[in-house]
Motif scaffolding. Structure first.
Motif, PDB file in Angstrom:
ATOM      1  N   PHE A  30       0.937  -2.279  -4.888  1.00 20.86           N
ATOM      2  CA  PHE A  30       0.278  -0.432  -4.739  1.00 20.86           C
ATOM      3  C   PHE A  30       1.849   0.619  -4.252  1.00 20.86           C
ATOM      4  N   TYR A  65      -6.553   2.563  -1.317  1.00 20.29           N
ATOM      5  CA  TYR A  65      -6.385   1.695  -1.745  1.00 20.29           C
ATOM      6  C   TYR A  65      -5.905   0.980  -0.099  1.00 20.29           C
ATOM      7  N   THR A 186       0.714   4.316  -6.739  1.00 21.06           N
ATOM      8  CA  THR A 186      -0.383   4.339  -6.913  1.00 21.06           C
ATOM      9  C   THR A 186      -0.512   5.254  -7.963  1.00 21.06           C
TER      10      THR A 186
END
Length: 323
Positions: A30, A65, A186
């Motif tokens: 990410f 995340y 992301t």
């Protein structure tokens, strides 16, 4: 029935990966970082109650995340909505029921209750894009002109600190919106949007302008970058070419398709899928990106971009079909 987490993750080109029987440790998918600060459990952990597929990213600045489960991770890896990922897992692992409970939890519904048919798909309201008219230099920094950004209706969400990339149906109605962070890798899609497997990015412009020669790439940014260089392009939006995407192309005005997928194993597989499903429907060409570049957006000269497209070779399957 259980998901084979190790198999699902083994196709990913992880950075600085260490695999054990229980865990995968690697750099975060990410973030733009090479530190192995991300892990995924490959097996259930009864002591900590962690499930296979649960993950954590120690370096994450985005609370969305920091941690999660297998559905969220695979949706990111496969570049699709979480609803599509759930459907994929149900089909592959035999889940014939609804996904319920936690957003990342799959449960098998053995109820015999008849369910109502799904509601017909409805396009999103174009007015939702009005919120994202704030300019941001991210796409310009990727070499995409302001004219092309306006043509595709891109914008920026100050609330999410993410650029917004609308996806349109072939008739020009709004189908989905992709949000992509400007500082990290992301991304996510708007709730209620159409499944990405049912669409091709930029195809609405091909229909509007009746374009017959198009370059096919993987990402929306690659497609917009090609348009900036004066080359009509469409994007799959990932590394899979579904039957729905193939049918859209077959019905389109496209007569010549130049394929410029990413310079990796996933890109090669995607090119093979496209050629297999489009053989006989249009002329197919290989646009070979030089080895020093990852994708079209990595080629920093518009002149070189145009040369790569112009020098594309007729795909061998097309030659066989002609014979």
């Amino acid at each position: 029935m259980r998901i084979d987490v190790r198999t699902e993750l083994s196709v990913v080109p992880w950075t600085r990966a260490t695999w054990t029987e229980d865990k995968l440790l690697a750099a975060s998918p990410f973030r733009f970082d090479r530190t192995p600060s991300f892990y995924v459990w490959l097996r259930d952990q009864p002591i900590t109650n962690a499930r296979a597929g649960d993950w954590q990213d120690y370096g994450a600045s985005d609370p969305e995340y920091t941690r999660g489960g297998i559905v969220k991770l695979l949706a990111f890896i496969r570049d699709e909505t979480e609803e599509e990922t759930r459907a994929y897992l149900r089909i592959k692992y035999g889940y014939d029921g609804e996904v319920s409970g936690n957003v990342d939890e799959l449960t098998l519904d053995l109820s015999l209750t008849l369910r109502a048919p799904p509601e017909p798909y409805k396009p999103l309201d174009l007015r939702m894009l009005d919120e994202y008219r704030t300019p941001h230099p991210y796409l310009s920094s990727r070499g995409i002109s302001e004219d092309v950004q306006r043509m595709f209706g891109t914008g920026y969400s100050t609330r999410h600190r993410a650029v917004t990339i609308p996806w349109y149906n072939v008739e020009g109605t709004l189908a989905n919106v992709k949000f992509r962070r400007v500082t990290e890798k992301t991304f996510w899609y708007v709730k209620g949007g159409r499944a990405i497997r049912e669409m091709i990015y930029g195809l609405h412009i091909v229909y509007q302008r009746k374009i017959t020669r198009v370059v096919l790439v993987e990402s929306e940014i690659d497609a917009m970058y090609l348009w900036t260089a004066g080359i009509p392009a469409i994007a799959v939006g990932g590394s899979a070419f579904s039957d729905e995407k193939a049918e859209l192309l077959r019905k389109s005005p496209i007569e010549e398709l130049r394929i410029a997928t990413d310079n990796d194993e996933a890109g090669a597989k995607l090119k093979a899928q496209v050629c297999e499903k489009m053989e006989g429907y249009c002329e197919l060409y290989d646009a070979m990106i030089p080895n020093e570049y990852k994708d079209m957006n990595d080629v920093k000269s518009s002149k070189e971009v145009r040369e790569i497209v112009e020098e594309a070779q007729v795909h061998k399957w097309s030659l066989l079909f002609k014979e």
